[in-house]
Design a protein around this motif. Structure first.
Motif, PDB file in Angstrom:
ATOM      1  N   ASN A 389      36.586 154.419  29.690  1.00 36.42           N
ATOM      2  CA  ASN A 389      37.503 154.265  30.826  1.00 36.42           C
ATOM      3  C   ASN A 389      36.893 154.854  32.098  1.00 36.42           C
ATOM      4  N   LEU A 390      35.965 154.114  32.649  1.00 37.41           N
ATOM      5  CA  LEU A 390      35.404 154.402  33.974  1.00 37.41           C
ATOM      6  C   LEU A 390      35.270 153.041  34.665  1.00 37.41           C
ATOM      7  N   PHE A 423      37.037 146.874  36.970  1.00 37.61           N
ATOM      8  CA  PHE A 423      37.774 146.281  38.080  1.00 37.61           C
ATOM      9  C   PHE A 423      37.253 144.872  38.328  1.00 37.61           C
ATOM     10  N   SER A 424      38.113 144.024  38.849  1.00 40.63           N
ATOM     11  CA  SER A 424      37.672 142.677  39.219  1.00 40.63           C
ATOM     12  C   SER A 424      38.438 142.183  40.437  1.00 40.63           C
ATOM     13  N   LEU A 453      45.257 142.920  30.939  1.00 35.75           N
ATOM     14  CA  LEU A 453      45.494 143.341  32.321  1.00 35.75           C
ATOM     15  C   LEU A 453      46.204 144.685  32.314  1.00 35.75           C
ATOM     16  N   VAL A 454      45.542 145.715  32.818  1.00 29.77           N
ATOM     17  CA  VAL A 454      46.118 147.063  32.832  1.00 29.77           C
ATOM     18  C   VAL A 454      47.056 147.225  34.016  1.00 29.77           C
ATOM     19  N   ARG A 455      46.564 146.914  35.226  1.00 29.63           N
ATOM     20  CA  ARG A 455      47.425 147.026  36.402  1.00 29.63           C
ATOM     21  C   ARG A 455      46.737 146.395  37.599  1.00 29.63           C
ATOM     22  N   ASN A 456      47.554 146.082  38.596  1.00 27.85           N
ATOM     23  CA  ASN A 456      47.050 145.623  39.875  1.00 27.85           C
ATOM     24  C   ASN A 456      46.779 146.852  40.737  1.00 27.85           C
ATOM     25  N   LYS A 461      42.742 142.931  43.572  1.00 24.29           N
ATOM     26  CA  LYS A 461      41.898 143.809  42.752  1.00 24.29           C
ATOM     27  C   LYS A 461      42.670 144.214  41.511  1.00 24.29           C
ATOM     28  N   GLU A 462      42.139 143.824  40.341  1.00 27.20           N
ATOM     29  CA  GLU A 462      42.788 144.111  39.080  1.00 27.20           C
ATOM     30  C   GLU A 462      41.968 145.095  38.255  1.00 27.20           C
TER      31      GLU A 462
END
Length: 507
Positions: A389-390, A423-424, A453-456, A461-462
């Motif tokens: 988780n980075l 991130f994307s 999908l974790v969060r916006n 940017k997701e």
């Protein structure tokens, strides 16, 4: 399909997951008020407690029309506070005219219960006030939304008739103070008209964390004080002054209001943590994601947490009787990780490290897997999970798994599962993160991975998590055949290219 449409459709495809995500957002409520309030305020007097008899049983129209934009201004503080940068609570006083019914003391409770949808429901304001001229009576304040033109509807009149209450509506000058307004109403009144108002923040223990925009900065200290005033338990407000540092995942911040103590306590998924918010990374919006990953683990599983922070994956996993190896490069995160392990009494179940993520993978992780994987039997149910988780950099670390081991795999059934975050800003974030992971691994993950999908994080940017079992063709380097030429043997050494590169950097 244009960029906006494709991204929107992609996000709708994840709607079920989004509904499960707890953003832990503490936000001021958005309230609008009907136009009648503005007009009532225009005709209000300045003497608190002044009552004026209204005509009985008659509807009347107000003499002036009000624009729709007035809806946002109706229940707002004194307009003279516009542009204030130093909080003056006294300046927010305002008097508005509201409808009221005169009622005998013994009838008040019955009337309020019967007209519960009609009486004033504004938090912090009394709905029943004394009658200065009659000790045996009270005035019940009504909601101007529900009593247009100070006239009662047929249903309200029927209630009054049954309770033997006079249907005459009185007008009452109600004084509103700073304490009666919500945070967003105050800030909307202060900031330049038409500017975006800060309506939310992240709460970390006693700390409120803001990300103010440039136009809000001149008002930052006032904003901070308002948030403290309107949110019990908040005693410190900070504003992020730069982006998150990709090395230690912390950021510089300015204390806007309250005390400067940034050591705080938080509780997530029924587990307590302590931390120095100025020196470590903590995001309350990741609570659901932490819980989701831990839910995948079974007692006896092994978790390798490459970028562990203060332990939101590692500690709940240890409490679930998993064997945990947790690492973080930031010395402060490592210190608080150890502290929280002791706080939660799992220090004997977690092996903690303060290393670069790549060194952790090539050292303790490879060593443990090399020892455990060959011993596993087919019937054993132990699973290995590697959490990375980075989001800014983790995908770039995946190349470390190329030829991680020499020889043949003992069993592909128990090869480690990787949960890697990224991130994307791509139109199709799931496709983007999969392609980037495939490029790092040097193999296709088609049909072998899932994205979540974790969060916006920001507009366009997701943050996503890609999960997959490490492919054997990536993880294992086949042994050199006998008689291979020197060049081939050199390619078959036990050290992979990523480890050689790491050692070159050290030399």
């Amino acid at each position: 399909m244009n960029n906006f449409s494709s991204r929107t459709l992609w996000r709708f495809g994840y709607s079920a997951r989004l509904l499960k995500t707890n953003h832990f957002r503490a936000a001021a409520s958005h309230t609008s008020f009907p136009a009648v309030w503005m007009l009532l305020a225009q005709y209000s007097g300045r003497i608190p407690g002044l009552f004026v008899a209204a005509e009985k049983n008659r509807f009347f129209t107000m003499p002036e029309a009000v624009e729709d934009k007035a809806d946002l201004e109706l229940y707002s503080p004194n307009p003279e506070v516009r542009g204030m940068t130093l909080l003056n609570r006294e300046a927010f006083k305002r008097t508005v005219l509201v409808p009221a019914l005169k009622v005998k003391k013994e009838t008040v409770n019955a009337l309020v219960k019967s007209l519960k949808h009609t009486v004033l429901q504004r938090p912090g304001l009394k709905r029943v006030v004394e009658d200065p001229e009659d000790e045996g009576s009270r005035f019940v304040i009504l909601d101007p939304h529900k009593i247009p033109a100070f006239s009662l509807g047929e249903s309200e009149q029927e209630v009054l008739k049954q309770l033997d209450v006079c249907p005459e509506v009185s007008k009452y000058n109600l004084e509103l103070t700073y304490e009666n307004f919500k945070a967003e109403e105050i800030l909307r009144a202060v900031l330049p008209e038409g500017q975006e108002v800060t309506s939310g923040f992240s709460r970390v223990g006693h700390i409120a964390h803001l990300n103010l925009r440039d136009h809000q900065l001149p008002y930052r200290h006032l904003i901070g004080q308002v948030i403290i005033d309107k949110n019990p338990g908040i005693t410190c407000v900070v504003n992020k002054t730069n982006i998150i540092d990709s090395t230690y995942r912390n950021f510089q911040m300015e204390v806007l209001a309250g005390d400067s103590n940034l050591v705080t306590k938080v509780k997530e998924n029924n587990i307590a943590y302590e931390l120095d918010f100025s020196k470590v990374y903590w995001n309350p919006r990741l609570s659901t994601e932490h819980g989701r990953i831990v839910e995948l683990l079974k007692p006896g599983d092994v978790l390798f947490d490459v970028f562990a922070g203060i332990g939101p994956f590692a500690i709940p996993a240890a409490k679930k009787k998993c064997q945990v190896f947790a690492n973080d490069l930031n010395p402060e995160s490592y210190k608080w990780l150890l502290h929280n392990c002791k706080l939660n009494k799992v220090e004997k179940k977690i092996k903690a490290f303060n290393m670069d993520g790549r060194e952790f993978l090539l050292g303790p992780v490879r060593e443990e897997l090399s020892k455990e994987l060959p011993l596993l039997k087919e019937e054993q149910k132990t699973s290995f999970h590697i959490v990375m988780n980075l989001p800014a950099l983790a995908i770039e670390f995946l190349d470390v798994f190329r030829h991680f081991f020499a020889g043949e795999p003992c069993s592909t059934a128990r090869l480690p599962m990787v949960h890697c975050y990224g991130f994307s800003k791509h139109d199709d974030p799931a496709k983007d993160i999969q392609e980037r992971a495939e490029a790092s691994l040097g193999t296709s993950l088609a049909g072998r991975c899932s994205t979540y999908l974790v969060r916006n994080v920001a507009p366009n940017k997701e943050m996503l998590c890609i999960s997959f079992q490490l492919p054997a063709d990536v993880l294992y380097k086949r042994p050199c055949p006998d008689g291979a030429n020197p060049a081939s043997k050199r390619l078959c050494t036990s050290k992979d290219a990523s480890e050689e590169e790491l050692e070159l950097k050290k030399s």
